[in-house]
Design an enzyme around this catalytic site. Structure first.
Site, mmCIF file in Angstrom:
data_model
loop_
_atom_site.group_PDB
_atom_site.id
_atom_site.type_symbol
_atom_site.label_atom_id
_atom_site.label_comp_id
_atom_site.label_asym_id
_atom_site.label_seq_id
_atom_site.Cartn_x
_atom_site.Cartn_y
_atom_site.Cartn_z
ATOM 1 N N PRO A 75 0.837 -1.208 0.000
ATOM 2 C CA PRO A 75 0.000 0.000 0.000
ATOM 3 C C PRO A 75 0.870 1.254 0.000
ATOM 4 C CG PRO A 75 0.008 -1.013 2.169
ATOM 5 C CD PRO A 75 0.747 -1.944 1.269
ATOM 6 N N ASP A 87 5.933 2.158 1.884
ATOM 7 C CA ASP A 87 5.024 1.054 2.157
ATOM 8 C C ASP A 87 4.355 1.334 3.496
ATOM 9 O OD1 ASP A 87 3.767 -1.328 2.826
ATOM 10 O OD2 ASP A 87 5.377 -2.600 2.054
ATOM 11 N N HIS A 88 3.039 1.641 3.458
ATOM 12 C CA HIS A 88 2.358 2.075 4.674
ATOM 13 C C HIS A 88 2.143 0.932 5.661
ATOM 14 C CE1 HIS A 88 0.615 5.164 6.984
ATOM 15 N NE2 HIS A 88 0.052 5.856 5.997
ATOM 16 N N ARG A 89 2.425 -0.312 5.264
ATOM 17 C CA ARG A 89 2.396 -1.415 6.223
ATOM 18 C C ARG A 89 3.577 -1.317 7.179
ATOM 19 N NH1 ARG A 89 2.644 -6.432 2.252
ATOM 20 N NH2 ARG A 89 4.379 -5.111 1.567
ATOM 21 N N VAL A 97 5.971 1.669 7.203
ATOM 22 C CA VAL A 97 6.299 3.045 7.576
ATOM 23 C C VAL A 97 5.003 3.820 7.770
ATOM 24 C CG1 VAL A 97 7.559 5.117 6.912
ATOM 25 C CG2 VAL A 97 8.370 2.867 6.140
#
Length: 447
Positions: A243, A417-419, A421
């Site tokens: 994501p 990568d919002h998973r 960071v």
């Protein structure tokens, strides 16, 4: 006398297929161990393939431009003596040959020295370095060319004078180079010449080419393969797996521009640019925010923060986008880092980057400013959690010391990568990078 089939080896990174970009030998030629026999285009690089034997070329199983699966036979060698190679040669069959300089060895453990080649021989070797044939200064000024030379007597087809990347581009566009007039120095056929030929509808499809139906309006069908195919697959996987989120910051980099100018005058042999300083700033900032130098392990359901930083530097080449990697970049001083980046980018643009030099990256920097673009939203390299894009440096009115002055201004873009960071971590990292670029002395506070 015996016949040995040579199977296409895995040239690195588990690649399953490669294209025969060019043969450097013909049927009936005598070859030596480690002599370059072909250029092989993988999904990542254009590499040279060495001969595993001393012997004679009995048969070439694949034509230039043909895609071959790893493990398929590509050459039949005629060898003197028994199955273990020529009698008294000390050469044994090498089932997993590797790249030039690391191939089979003679008895005694030392790889055979490659003989010095004349110009006529070297011009047929594509990206093979010309240092064996000319003086260093001349080698820097002369591109590695493929050119028509004297007939060899083997029936090999003479090729128009051009460089390997342009020849590959011509094959992708379906352009027959024998019908193209070169506008480069000495009649060299350039990429622009090929592009004009394709757009004018003058492309003539050779038997091994796959472009079909150019269309009445000059449409050109370009096969998706090589670097572009690998890049497309990787970016699609990344975009639909991780994501993505992006952030931007616009900053005054005048002091960094001044620093680069000073360092160039103090170290004229060092190829330092503003990208070198951005790279160093990223490495320092990543130490404070290790989540940007990490990856998502789906199987283990863990986030793995790397204990080292391998910096990927995106480079636009005639074969497509490639990302050579500076290994253990965090251990390098600024000037050493600048030289390492310059060397890798130059090698990539010459089409000589090896697969091993494009693997293992942990964070990536890309430069969209070189194309005159201010900002963008880059897609993550698979297996990484962050990528930074550097925009163009522009002279703009800017607030400085409570006044308006003309300053060097640029925008940094970051995708993550919002998973792995979150927004706070991404912001802290990007601001740290910006602080160093606004005032390079700030780097001392991050050490």
């Amino acid at each position: 006398m015996s016949i040995k089939d040579f199977l296409l080896p895995d040239l690195g990174e588990g690649l399953t297929e490669s294209e025969i970009a060019s043969w450097k030998i013909a049927e009936g030629d005598a070859v030596e161990v480690n002599q370059v026999i072909a250029e092989i285009e993988t999904a990542k690089a254009l590499v040279e393939l060495p001969s595993p034997f001393d012997g004679t070329i009995r048969k070439l199983y694949a034509q230039e431009g043909t895609t071959v699966q790893v493990g398929e036979p590509i050459i039949a060698f005629e060898l003197e003596g028994g199955d273990d190679g020529p009698e008294g040669s000390g050469v044994k069959e090498e089932r997993e040959p590797v790249l030039v300089g690391y191939g089979p060895k003679k008895e005694g453990g030392a790889a055979p020295k490659r003989r010095r080649r004349s110009w006529d021989e070297t011009t047929a070797t594509g990206i093979q370095t010309l240092k064996e044939a000319v003086e260093p200064d001349a080698a820097q000024a002369t591109p590695a060319l493929e050119t028509a030379g004297p007939a060899s007597g083997t029936g090999r087809r003479e090729r128009p004078r051009t460089t390997p990347p342009v020849r590959i581009f011509a094959r992708e566009c379906g352009v027959d180079l024998t019908g193209v007039d070169g506008t480069g120095a000495g009649g060299l056929i350039t990429r622009a010449d090929v592009q004009r030929a394709a757009e004018s509808g003058a492309a003539e499809t050779a038997p091994e080419q796959t472009m079909t139906d150019a269309g009445r309006h000059g449409d050109v069908r370009i096969p998706i393969k090589g670097v572009r195919k690998a890049t497309a697959a990787a970016m699609t996987a990344s975009a639909f797996t991780a994501p993505h989120a992006s952030e931007f910051i616009t900053i005054d980099v005048t002091r960094t521009s001044e620093l680069v100018t000073r360092l160039r005058s103090q170290h004229p042999k060092t190829r330092i640019t503003i990208m070198s300083v951005i790279s160093k700033a990223m490495l320092l900032a990543a130490k404070r925010t290790p989540s940007v130098n990490a990856y998502w392990d789906e199987d283990a359901q863990q986030i793995i923060e790397f204990g080292h930083i391998n910096l990927g530097v995106a480079a636009a080449t005639e074969r497509g986008l490639v990302v050579p990697v500076v290994k253990n970049a965090d251990a390098l001083a600024l000037l050493d880092l600048a030289d390492a980046i310059s060397t890798l980018v130059t090698t990539a643009r010459e089409g000589r980057t090896q697969p091993a030099d494009m693997s293992g990256g942990t964070i990536t920097l890309t430069n969209v400013g070189v194309f005159g673009v201010d900002a963008g939203t880059p897609i993550l390299t698979p297996g990484q959690s962050a990528i930074v894009a550097a925009g163009a440096v522009r002279r703009r009115p800017w607030e400085y010391n409570d006044e308006v002055a003309l300053r060097d201004v640029m925008t940094l873009s970051m995708s993550f990568d919002h998973r792995i960071v979150d927004g706070e971590q991404a912001s802290r990292f990007l601001v740290d990078v910006a602080r160093v670029l606004e005032d390079p002395g700030t780097a001392l506070t991050l050490l």
